[in-house]
Design an enzyme around this catalytic site. Structure first.
Site, PDB file in Angstrom:
ATOM      1  N   VAL A  44     -33.668 -46.231  16.208  1.00  0.00           N
ATOM      2  CA  VAL A  44     -34.301 -45.130  16.780  1.00  0.00           C
ATOM      3  C   VAL A  44     -33.381 -43.954  17.423  1.00  0.00           C
ATOM      4  CG1 VAL A  44     -36.347 -43.822  18.152  1.00  0.00           C
ATOM      5  CG2 VAL A  44     -36.851 -45.930  16.782  1.00  0.00           C
ATOM      6  N   CYS A  45     -32.769 -44.559  18.498  1.00  0.00           N
ATOM      7  CA  CYS A  45     -31.794 -43.933  19.259  1.00  0.00           C
ATOM      8  C   CYS A  45     -30.544 -43.242  18.395  1.00  0.00           C
ATOM      9  CB  CYS A  45     -31.086 -44.619  20.437  1.00  0.00           C
ATOM     10  SG  CYS A  45     -32.434 -45.423  21.663  1.00  0.00           S
TER      11      CYS A  45
END
Length: 221
Positions: A44-45
């Site tokens: 996600v990051c």
């Protein structure tokens, strides 16, 4: 202690992918967005930092610097940047802070309640709520904060919209309504009566005595 809107953003000195950052000096006379995340090399990051890289020109047009905060080292950030740029298709030129000491995470109250963060064997779960956004103004005051859970990627188009709204209302007696976009009508502050509002903003669209719209100052016709 939580960081509230209109608090002075905690100043700090930290190492980053762009060298030593002295935060308040680095901001200068513009705006800054601080965004943090649990760990490097996480899915996600990577998508989030890629989104920031793609919006670099938009932030620059708004005299706004962006800076990432991670609990990993500068060396790991430098390696991770290759992945970010591969996904983004753009350079990731913004600095990413080395916060292995958690000094910035703690100063900005980014960690979860009753957290325990081990020195060794740290996983993203240990810093799960380190996915926050702070918008800081030229006066070094916090103008906006957003926190996301670890499973939810941030919407940087919304962050850009919120930045536009903050800048549009800075020092002007107006507010922005729900779902506002730049160029749309704004709400006139109740500190002005109708005559004062018309003198300052022109024609009013009065929906209710306390809900009065006007053209956004400076917006193109």
């Amino acid at each position: 202690m939580s960081i509230r809107i209109n608090d002075i953003a905690p100043d700090f000195t930290a190492e980053s992918t762009a060298g030593t950052i002295r935060f308040h000096d680095w901001i200068g006379d513009g705006y800054a967005i601080v965004f943090s995340h649990p760990r490097d090399f996480t899915p996600v990051c990577t998508t989030e930092f890629s989104a920031v890289a793609q919006l670099a020109g938009e932030f620059a047009k708004r005299n706004t610097k962006v800076i990432g905060v991670s609990v990993d080292t500068v060396e790991e950030h430098a390696k991770w940047k290759h992945d970010i740029e591969a996904v983004a298709g753009n350079p990731a030129d913004f600095p990413i802070i080395d916060d292995t000491s958690l000094a910035v995470s703690k100063a900005y109250d980014m960690l979860p309640a009753e957290y325990y963060t081990p020195t060794e064997g740290r996983t993203p779960a240990h810093t799960a709520t380190v996915r926050t956004v702070y918008l800081v103004g030229p006066d070094k005051k916090v103008r906006l904060t957003i926190s996301y859970p670890m499973s939810v990627g941030r919407n940087f188009a919304e962050i850009l919209r919120a930045l536009d709204a903050v800048q549009a209302t800075d020092g002007v007696p107006i507010a922005t309504p729900a779902n506002w976009q730049p160029g749309q009508d704004v709400i006139v502050a109740l500190s002005l009566n109708d005559d004062q509002a018309r003198e300052k903003f022109g024609d009013l669209d009065i929906k209710l005595p306390y809900l009065r719209f006007a053209k956004q100052p400076g917006a193109s016709k």
